[in-house]
Design an enzyme around this catalytic site. Sequence first.
Site, mmCIF file in Angstrom:
data_model
loop_
_atom_site.group_PDB
_atom_site.id
_atom_site.type_symbol
_atom_site.label_atom_id
_atom_site.label_comp_id
_atom_site.label_asym_id
_atom_site.label_seq_id
_atom_site.Cartn_x
_atom_site.Cartn_y
_atom_site.Cartn_z
ATOM 1 N N GLY A 207 -35.556 -0.676 72.667
ATOM 2 C CA GLY A 207 -35.387 -1.626 73.744
ATOM 3 C C GLY A 207 -33.960 -1.675 74.233
ATOM 4 C CB ILE A 208 -32.312 -3.785 76.473
ATOM 5 C CG1 ILE A 208 -30.961 -3.828 77.189
ATOM 6 C CG2 ILE A 208 -32.903 -5.181 76.348
ATOM 7 C CD1 ILE A 208 -31.085 -4.289 78.630
ATOM 8 N N GLY A 209 -30.084 -3.749 74.078
ATOM 9 C CA GLY A 209 -29.246 -4.599 73.241
ATOM 10 C C GLY A 209 -28.421 -3.823 72.246
ATOM 11 C CB ALA A 210 -25.861 -5.052 69.888
ATOM 12 C CB ILE A 211 -30.297 -3.831 67.139
ATOM 13 C CG1 ILE A 211 -29.608 -4.969 66.369
ATOM 14 C CG2 ILE A 211 -31.180 -3.010 66.200
ATOM 15 C CD1 ILE A 211 -30.562 -5.973 65.761
ATOM 16 C CD GLU A 230 -41.267 -2.131 76.131
ATOM 17 O OE1 GLU A 230 -42.480 -2.092 75.904
ATOM 18 O OE2 GLU A 230 -40.554 -3.105 75.850
ATOM 19 N N GLY A 328 -43.599 -5.375 75.204
ATOM 20 C CA GLY A 328 -44.350 -4.247 74.651
ATOM 21 C C GLY A 328 -44.298 -4.153 73.145
#
Length: 428
Positions: A207-211, A230, A328
């Site tokens: 997905g999106i973000g730091a992790i 996705e 998702g």
Amino acid sequence: MRIVTLDEAVATLKSGDRLYVHGGSATPHVLIDGMVVLRDDLRGVEVVHMHTNGPAPYVAPEMEGRFRHNALFIGPNVRRAIEEGRADYTPVFLSEIPSLFAPGGPLPLDVAFIQVTPPDEHGRCSLGVSVDCALAAASHAKTVVAQVNRQMPRTSGHSLSLDDIDLAIEIDEPLPESEHEAPGPEATAIGGHVAGLIEDGATLQMGIGAIPAAVLNALTGHRDLGVHTEMFTEALLPLLRSGVVNGARKTINAGKTVSAFVVGNRELYGYLDRNERIALRPVDYTNNVDVIAAHDRMVAINSALSVDLTGQVVADSIGPRFYSGIGGQVDFIRGAARSRGGLPIIALPSTAKGGTLSRICPDLISGSGVVTTRGDVHWVVTEFGARNLFGKTIRERASMLIEIAHPAFREGLHESAGKLGYLGRRAN
């Protein structure tokens, strides 16, 4: 497709209509601003979309009565309106959103505002950086109004004919860019643990973000990775350019990076333009559990707000306050679980609120919604390690999750687990 003025384009809207707005970095802000500024006669228009980038003027308090937003995923620009009851939230799996708009579905569309590329030599327009549920909206809305942008990247895997678009305005403007959080020490540690689980030749969803960015940063030594996801951001670019991500061993769509939408910066948008190695497809394909499961070694990396000691995953709300959406996560967790050699992963920092609150908790805050059930959960990863809960008893799960909780909270979690009877005989 008929080229018209902005006034003519927004004149197609009527009071009481249901309007779909293209999301992500494809948000058609010229059409939105025109609707808000030029159509002060409108009343009761329902504005439906996933998250959008940039301002959402139709959710301003003074717009109440004129427009009401229905969020299929809650972004920061509409969160306050939903909290205050001026907008709505419809929980739905990302894979099922296109069916909402289809004939007989619960959300038939009167008008769709989309953003596309100019037509190519075959008279086909691309939805650019956001195909997701926009393709279904454009297919089923009674009237389709397009913002034709010369700076929209042309992406493969889909297209619209000129006959699919009723009215269009022409613009030449850069897409909105997103700034993404750089991984800190916690995210970097989580990324290392996740990367350690991933084999060469695996196919990734992130997905999106730091992790997710930290996971990608930790994969530079891997080989022949694929992507079926996705969405992705510019954090994937180094792996694409170095050839670490090449899709060579993907079971389906070999050699292709497949996604439903993309958010990022101008560098990423330039990389996407006319790049045949990137295919953007609708979410009823990318998030179809059967399609996901058809990939061998499918690795689904998803985040959470909290996980209780039985393995229940909260991802869309903080107590009764809705924060994001189902998205998702369940589609990919279930698809990866069915994949040969697949890894369904929930990755989260061990604490929140500056280290004062444990995200691994004895039980859920009242009103919290479970997105991934305890029956669906497999791997849970924090900065303190990774544990696979699949096939484990409640007693085993509680012990394993306490092991990867922050050390400052482990004693309290152990005490609470004992009182709840999770560690054997219930403590008095």
